[in-house]
Design an enzyme around this catalytic site. Structure first.
Site, PDB file in Angstrom:
ATOM      1  CG  ASN A 103      -1.303   1.186   7.810  1.00 45.86           C
ATOM      2  OD1 ASN A 103      -1.412   1.051   9.017  1.00 45.86           O
ATOM      3  ND2 ASN A 103      -2.254   1.719   7.064  1.00 45.86           N
ATOM      4  CG  HIS A 106       1.915   5.964   2.668  1.00 44.97           C
ATOM      5  ND1 HIS A 106       2.275   4.827   1.969  1.00 44.97           N
ATOM      6  CD2 HIS A 106       0.729   5.685   3.253  1.00 44.97           C
ATOM      7  CE1 HIS A 106       1.332   3.907   2.123  1.00 44.97           C
ATOM      8  NE2 HIS A 106       0.384   4.403   2.907  1.00 44.97           N
ATOM      9  CD  GLN A 115       3.581  -0.377   2.926  1.00 45.01           C
ATOM     10  OE1 GLN A 115       4.198  -1.162   3.647  1.00 45.01           O
ATOM     11  NE2 GLN A 115       4.172   0.524   2.183  1.00 45.01           N
ATOM     12  CB  SER A 116      -3.200  -0.978   0.349  1.00 46.03           C
ATOM     13  OG  SER A 116      -3.422   0.409   0.472  1.00 46.03           O
TER      14      SER A 116
END
Ligand code: AMP
Ligand code: ZN
Length: 118
Positions: A86, A99, A93-94
């Protein structure tokens, strides 16, 4: 990055449910798994996202994929798995430290828009 959760995991400052580690990479189980197997492949160096990767990271990016494949095999994902990166808020993406997710196991949907079929 002192306030980055994945830097803290990568340095060992906070513990992770670790699968693999070497000088460059940490692999650990996702704390909120979306499939029977769900782990994260994380470079130890702080790169915000794939969009922030530079040519100098080329070998490291390749290593992340090879480590993902080896760990997937070791986690028993012999029939296959999905590898997701993401990127950016619009990409879901958070955690803003690059990653790769590896997800797999019984019930994984063949459709990328769905994670699991049950
Ligand atoms: P993303 O939304 O692609 O940035 O993915 C971030 C992932 O990190 C999510 O699937 C979270 O469940 C996972 N996560 C966040 N904090 C931790 C943690 N301390 N240990 C393991 N996984 C985590
Ligand atoms: Zn970081």
């Amino acid at each position: 990055m002192s306030d980055c959760i994945f830097c803290k995991l990568a340095s060992g400052a906070i513990p992770s449910n670790k699968i693999f580690e070497d000088d460059d990479v940490l692999v650990f189980h996702d704390i909120h798994p979306v499939a029977p197997v769900h782990f994260l492949v994380v470079p130890k160096v702080h790169i915000v996202s794939l969009a922030h990767a530079e040519v100098e990271h080329q070998a490291l990016l390749g290593k992340l994929m090879l480590v993902a494949a080896r760990c997937a095999r070791e986690q028993g994902l012999v029939d296959g798995y999905r590898t997701i990166v993401n990127t950016g808020a619009g990409g879901g993406q958070s955690v803003f430290h690059l990653h790769a997710h590896v997800i797999g196991g019984p019930g994984l949907s063949p459709r990328i828009a769905e994670v699991v079929t049950y």
